[in-house]
Design an enzyme around this catalytic site. Structure first.
Site, PDB file in Angstrom:
ATOM      1  N   TYR A   1       0.841  -1.188   0.000  1.00 56.30           N
ATOM      2  CA  TYR A   1       0.000   0.000   0.000  1.00 56.30           C
ATOM      3  C   TYR A   1       0.885   1.251   0.000  1.00 56.30           C
ATOM      4  O   TYR A   1       1.710   1.438   0.895  1.00 56.30           O
ATOM      5  CB  TYR A   1      -0.931  -0.005   1.216  1.00 56.30           C
TER       6      TYR A   1
ATOM      7  N   ASP B   1      -0.738  -6.793   7.286  1.00 58.07           N
ATOM      8  CA  ASP B   1      -1.830  -5.948   6.806  1.00 58.07           C
ATOM      9  C   ASP B   1      -2.729  -6.855   5.965  1.00 58.07           C
ATOM     10  O   ASP B   1      -2.348  -7.274   4.872  1.00 58.07           O
ATOM     11  CB  ASP B   1      -1.266  -4.783   5.987  1.00 58.07           C
TER      12      ASP B   1
END
Ligand SMILES: *Cc1c(COP(=O)(O)O)cnc(C)c1O
Length: 387
Positions: A106, A178
Site C-alpha cells: 500500500y 496488513d
C-alpha cells in the site's frame, strides 16, 4: 448472546449477530451510539464501570473491537481513526529498530515507512514473495518488526505468513500482517503465526465507502500490545462513536459481501485473461498467478474481491478507465460500488506501480453487468490490440 449455547459459531453468524450487541436498559435490539466524552465517578472518586474518558473508553467502539477480535481469533482488537493511524501506531510503539517491509505494498504506508529513519528506525524493503530474500533481509537480534501485506497492493502478490513468521521469530522479531485485502473472512493471519494484524477498516470491514477507520488486533495481551495502546491514547487517534456505529453495522454483512465480491472478481479475472487488449490479469485465484499455491493454502472461501489488469500502455489504461459507465473511477476499495483506478496516477512519480495497470475492486453489482461494462470500455482499445 450466550456463547455457551452455541460454542463454535461460524464467522457469518458472529458478524450477523454482532456478538449480541444491544442496549440492556431498554433491551433495544440495535445498539445505540454512545456519544458521551466523560463518565460520572463514584463518590470515592473511583470508576467502578472502568469507563473514564472518551479518548479511550467508548462502548460503541468496544463493540466493533470485540467483533473484529472474535473474527480474527485475536486476544484483543483496537480501533483507530484510520488504517494509517493503526499501521503507524504499530511502528511508533517500537524503540528504534530495524524493520523489514515489502517493496510492493500500500503506497501511502510505504511512503511513510521510507521516512522512518527520521523516527530512528532503519527499514529494508524486500520482495516478500521471495523467502530467501526475506530471510536475507532479517538481521537476528537487530530486526524488531517484519511487515507483511498479503495479497498486496496493487499486484496482489502473496506472502507466506507462516514461513515469514517462523524466520522472524527465530531472529527475535515480531510480525504484523496488513490483511486489508483478504479480510478475516478469507484469512486469519494470527492463526498462521503472526503477532499482529492490521486492517484499513475503511475498505471491506465497513464496506460502504462512508467511514475512514483502522484496526490492530493482537495474538497476545502482552507488553508490546500495551505500548500500542499507549500510542493510541497519547496520539489521540481514536475512532468517532458514530463511525464505530456505522462500522459495526457494515461488519454484520461482511461475510456475505466478501464471498460475493470474491466470486465476482474470480469470474472477471477468468473472462478478462482471454481478452485481446488485456496483457495480464493479476489475481491470486488464477492458477498461473505466481502466488496461487500460497493463496490456496492461506485463504479459504475465496481469493478476494481485488484484481488488477495490465493494458499495453499507460494511454490505453487511461482510455479504458475513461470508458466505463457502471464502474466508478475512484481510489479506495472494498465497498458496495465497483471501482476502477489508474493506480500510477494517484501514487505519483516515485511509485513502483506499472503505468499500464488498472486496479479493480469488485462491488456487489451483477457480475455480468460489470463484465459487459468493461467489455465496452475495452472496445476503445481492443481494435488496435488485434491489429
Ligand atoms: C487503504 C489502505 C491502508 C490505509 O488505510 P486508511 O484507512 O486509508 O488510512 C492501509 N493498508 C492497505 C492495504 C490499504 O488498502
Amino acid at each position: 448472546m450466550d456463547e455457551r449455547t452455541f460454542p463454535c459459531l461460524s464467522r457469518r453468524t458472529l458478524a450477523a449477530s454482532a456478538l449480541g450487541a444491544g442496549e440492556p436498559t431498554t433491551r433495544a435490539l440495535t445498539p445505540p451510539i454512545h456519544v458521551a466524552t466523560t463518565y460520572i465517578r463514584d463518590a470515592d472518586s473511583g470508576c467502578g464501570t472502568g469507563f473514564v474518558y472518551g479518548r479511550s473508553d467508548n462502548i460503541s467502539i468496544h463493540q466493533a473491537e470485540a467483533l473484529i477480535a472474535e473474527l480474527e481469533h485475536a486476544s484483543e482488537a483496537m480501533m483507530f481513526s484510520s488504517g494509517m493511524a493503526a499501521a503507524t501506531a504499530v511502528c511508533l510503539s517500537l524503540a528504534p529498530t530495524h524493520i523489514v517491509a515489502p517493496d510492493m505494498m500500500y503506497w501511502g504506508l510505504q511512503q511513510w515507512l521510507r521516512d522512518l529513519p527520521r523516527y530512528g528506525h532503519d527499514v529494508t524493503f524486500v520482495d516478500m514473495s521471495d523467502l530467501d530474500a526475506v530471510r536475507g533481509a532479517i538481521i537476528p537480534g537487530k530486526t524488531g518488526l517484519v511487515w507483511i501485506e498479503t495479497p498486496s497492493n496493487p499486484l496482489w502478490t502473496m506472502t507466506d505468513i507462516r514461513a515469514v513468521s517462523t524466520y522472524a521469530h527465530l531472529a527475535g522479531a515480531i510480525v504484523c500482517a496488513d490483511s486489508t485485502a483478504s479480510t478475516p473472512i478469507l484469512t486469519q493471519p494470527l492463526d498462521c503465526g503472526c503477532d499482529l494484524v492490521v486492517h484499513s477498516a475503511t475498505k471491506y470491514l465497513n464496506g460502504h465507502s462512508d467511514v475512514v477507520a483502522g484496526v490492530v488486533a493482537t495474538a497476545r495481551n502482552d507488553a508490546a500490545w500495551a505500548r500500542i495502546k499507549d500510542v493510541r491514547r497519547h496520539h489521540g487517534a481514536f475512532l468517532s462513536p458514530f463511525d464505530a456505529f456505522l462500522l459495526l453495522r457494515g461488519l454484520r454483512t461482511l461475510d456475505l459481501r466478501v464471498v460475493a465480491q470474491s466470486e465476482t472478481a474470480a469470474l472477471l479475472a477468468e473472462r478478462l485473461r482471454v481478452h485481446p487488449a488485456v496483457k495480464a490479469v493479476l489475481y491470486p485465484g488464477l492458477p498461473d498467478h505466481p502466488g496461487h499455491d500460497i493463496a490456496a493454502r492461506q485463504m479459504s472461501g475465496g481469493f478476494g474481491g481485488m484484481l488488477s489488469i495490465r493494458l499495453r500502455s499507460r494511454t490505453e489504461a487511461i482510455a479504458v478507465a475513461a470508458g466505463v459507465r457502471l464502474w466508478r473511477r475512484a481510489t479506495s476499495f472494498g465497498g458496495v460500488e465497483s471501482l476502477i483506478e489508474h493506480r500510477a496516477s494517484i501514487e505519483g512519480e516515485n511509485s513502483p506501480c506499472p503505468d499500464d495497470l488498472l486496479r479493480l475492486s469488485a462491488g456487489l453489482e451483477d457480475p455480468d453487468d460489470l463484465y459487459r461494462d468493461l467489455l465496452q470500455a475495452l472496445s476503445v482499445v481492443s481494435f488496435s490490440a488485434r491489429g
